[in-house]
Design a protein around this motif. Structure first.
Motif, PDB file in Angstrom:
ATOM      1  N   THR A  59      48.267  34.390  47.902  1.00 43.51           N
ATOM      2  CA  THR A  59      46.584  34.351  47.159  1.00 43.51           C
ATOM      3  C   THR A  59      46.451  35.808  46.608  1.00 43.51           C
ATOM      4  N   MET A  60      47.163  36.793  48.345  1.00 44.44           N
ATOM      5  CA  MET A  60      46.159  38.229  47.630  1.00 44.44           C
ATOM      6  C   MET A  60      45.522  38.845  46.023  1.00 44.44           C
ATOM      7  N   VAL A  66      42.189  38.794  39.502  1.00 46.69           N
ATOM      8  CA  VAL A  66      40.918  37.768  38.965  1.00 46.69           C
ATOM      9  C   VAL A  66      40.148  38.650  38.624  1.00 46.69           C
ATOM     10  N   ILE A  67      38.945  39.221  40.262  1.00 51.70           N
ATOM     11  CA  ILE A  67      38.392  40.121  40.445  1.00 51.70           C
ATOM     12  C   ILE A  67      38.362  41.854  39.361  1.00 51.70           C
ATOM     13  N   ALA A  68      39.542  41.599  39.103  1.00 51.51           N
ATOM     14  CA  ALA A  68      39.748  43.059  38.705  1.00 51.51           C
ATOM     15  C   ALA A  68      39.706  42.952  37.439  1.00 51.51           C
ATOM     16  N   GLY A  69      40.496  41.680  36.785  1.00 51.01           N
ATOM     17  CA  GLY A  69      41.168  41.818  35.341  1.00 51.01           C
ATOM     18  C   GLY A  69      39.615  41.066  34.409  1.00 51.01           C
ATOM     19  N   THR A  70      38.669  40.389  35.267  1.00 57.33           N
ATOM     20  CA  THR A  70      37.721  39.527  34.679  1.00 57.33           C
ATOM     21  C   THR A  70      36.447  40.414  34.542  1.00 57.33           C
ATOM     22  N   TYR A 165      42.653  28.850  38.372  1.00 58.02           N
ATOM     23  CA  TYR A 165      43.875  29.248  38.444  1.00 58.02           C
ATOM     24  C   TYR A 165      44.958  29.828  39.973  1.00 58.02           C
ATOM     25  N   ALA A 166      44.087  30.631  40.260  1.00 57.28           N
ATOM     26  CA  ALA A 166      44.459  31.795  41.420  1.00 57.28           C
ATOM     27  C   ALA A 166      44.772  30.884  42.960  1.00 57.28           C
ATOM     28  N   LEU A 167      43.292  29.753  42.954  1.00 57.34           N
ATOM     29  CA  LEU A 167      43.915  29.514  44.627  1.00 57.34           C
ATOM     30  C   LEU A 167      45.056  27.957  44.111  1.00 57.34           C
ATOM     31  N   ILE A 168      44.801  27.472  43.253  1.00 60.82           N
ATOM     32  CA  ILE A 168      45.312  25.653  42.946  1.00 60.82           C
ATOM     33  C   ILE A 168      46.695  26.078  42.594  1.00 60.82           C
ATOM     34  N   GLU A 170      48.651  29.108  41.090  1.00 55.38           N
ATOM     35  CA  GLU A 170      49.375  29.958  42.134  1.00 55.38           C
ATOM     36  C   GLU A 170      50.123  30.027  43.615  1.00 55.38           C
ATOM     37  N   ALA A 171      48.668  29.733  44.298  1.00 49.59           N
ATOM     38  CA  ALA A 171      48.682  29.809  46.116  1.00 49.59           C
ATOM     39  C   ALA A 171      48.964  27.981  46.000  1.00 49.59           C
ATOM     40  N   LEU A 172      49.227  27.759  45.244  1.00 50.55           N
ATOM     41  CA  LEU A 172      49.599  25.786  45.460  1.00 50.55           C
ATOM     42  C   LEU A 172      50.619  25.130  45.097  1.00 50.55           C
ATOM     43  N   PHE A 173      50.473  25.261  43.349  1.00 57.99           N
ATOM     44  CA  PHE A 173      51.430  24.656  43.022  1.00 57.99           C
ATOM     45  C   PHE A 173      52.468  25.426  42.679  1.00 57.99           C
ATOM     46  N   GLY A 174      52.252  26.936  42.610  1.00 57.10           N
ATOM     47  CA  GLY A 174      53.280  28.016  42.413  1.00 57.10           C
ATOM     48  C   GLY A 174      54.139  27.667  43.815  1.00 57.10           C
ATOM     49  N   SER A 175      53.824  27.746  44.590  1.00 57.02           N
ATOM     50  CA  SER A 175      54.656  28.072  45.362  1.00 57.02           C
ATOM     51  C   SER A 175      55.152  26.628  46.305  1.00 57.02           C
TER      52      SER A 175
END
Length: 240
Positions: A59-60, A66-70, A165-168, A170-175
């Motif tokens: 998550t983190m 996201v915040i830094a890249g975008t 992408y990050a929340l769904i 990486e955090a959900l499907f990726g885990s």
């Protein structure tokens, strides 16, 4: 390739008051939770691995990416001020590389460093767990920064898409979803953490280390290249 002026402007944009507060929120929460967990259950390797893997890596790290890249380029494109930057006698590749370096530095500072500190708080780096997850967070920062920097150049909705992408993914499907794990930056980075921590660290990845390193390199280099190409097309549009 690295331009000091562009870097200074990008750091100023990323570390402004509002973004700085957002960037600090998740690391602060991780450290608070780590302190509470250590106080309640003591030093426990399994709990440490679960917290650093489940919260920090899943998550983190992607959210800060996201915040830094975008944020490194997206706002300049949205408000049109990127035209003034493109009017300067600077190579477009230099602009992209500089912004990528800044995004990587910010992501590492606000994700890998807190992950390392949290690991030491939780179990004193027993089984090299703190170092393993910090290394994974730093490596993931490279790919996330390139990926979300590219997203910032191709879409005005980069933050929303990045959060989804990050929340769904990486955090959900990726885990949780076995098939999706192989296509997760998180899992690629965990392959390196698994190598650093060894069998006693209870860190696992769905992807082998050689494949993970190749995929991380492809995303980082490919994302940077495509972002540079998009920036060139923006220059042409501005000139037209």
């Amino acid at each position: 390739m690295y331009n000091q002026t562009v870097a200074r402007l990008t750091y100023r944009a990323l570390l402004g008051r509002r973004r700085a507060l957002i960037l600090c929120a998740l690391p602060a929460l991780l450290l608070i939770v780590a302190g509470a967990v250590r106080g309640l259950v003591g030093a426990d390797d399994a709990v440490t691995s679960q917290l650093l893997g489940g919260f920090a890596m899943a998550t983190m790290v992607p959210l800060i990416g996201v915040i830094a890249g975008t944020g490194a380029i997206g706002p300049e494109i949205d408000d049109g001020s990127v035209v003034y930057l493109l009017a300067k006698p600077l190579k477009r590749s230099s602009i992209i590389v500089t912004k990528l370096v800044v995004a990587i530095g910010v992501t590492i500072a606000f994700s890998a460093v807190p992950t390392l500190v949290a690991g030491f708080i939780l179990n004193g780096n027993s089984q090299q767990i703190a170092v393993a997850y910090a290394v994974a967070a730093a490596i993931a920062s490279l790919a996330y920064s390139a990926l979300f920097l590219l997203l910032g150049t191709v879409s005005r909705h980069a933050v929303v898409i990045g959060l989804v992408y990050a929340l769904i993914w990486e955090a959900l499907f990726g885990s949780l979803v076995p098939g999706a794990r192989a296509l997760s930056v998180q899992q690629w980075a965990l392959a390196l953490a698994e190598k650093v921590g060894g069998s006693g660290a209870e860190i696992t990845s769905e992807v082998g280390l050689p494949v993970a390193l190749v995929l991380l390199a492809v995303v980082t280099i490919g994302g940077t290249w495509f972002a540079g190409q998009k920036l060139r097309s923006l220059k042409l549009a501005a000139e037209e």
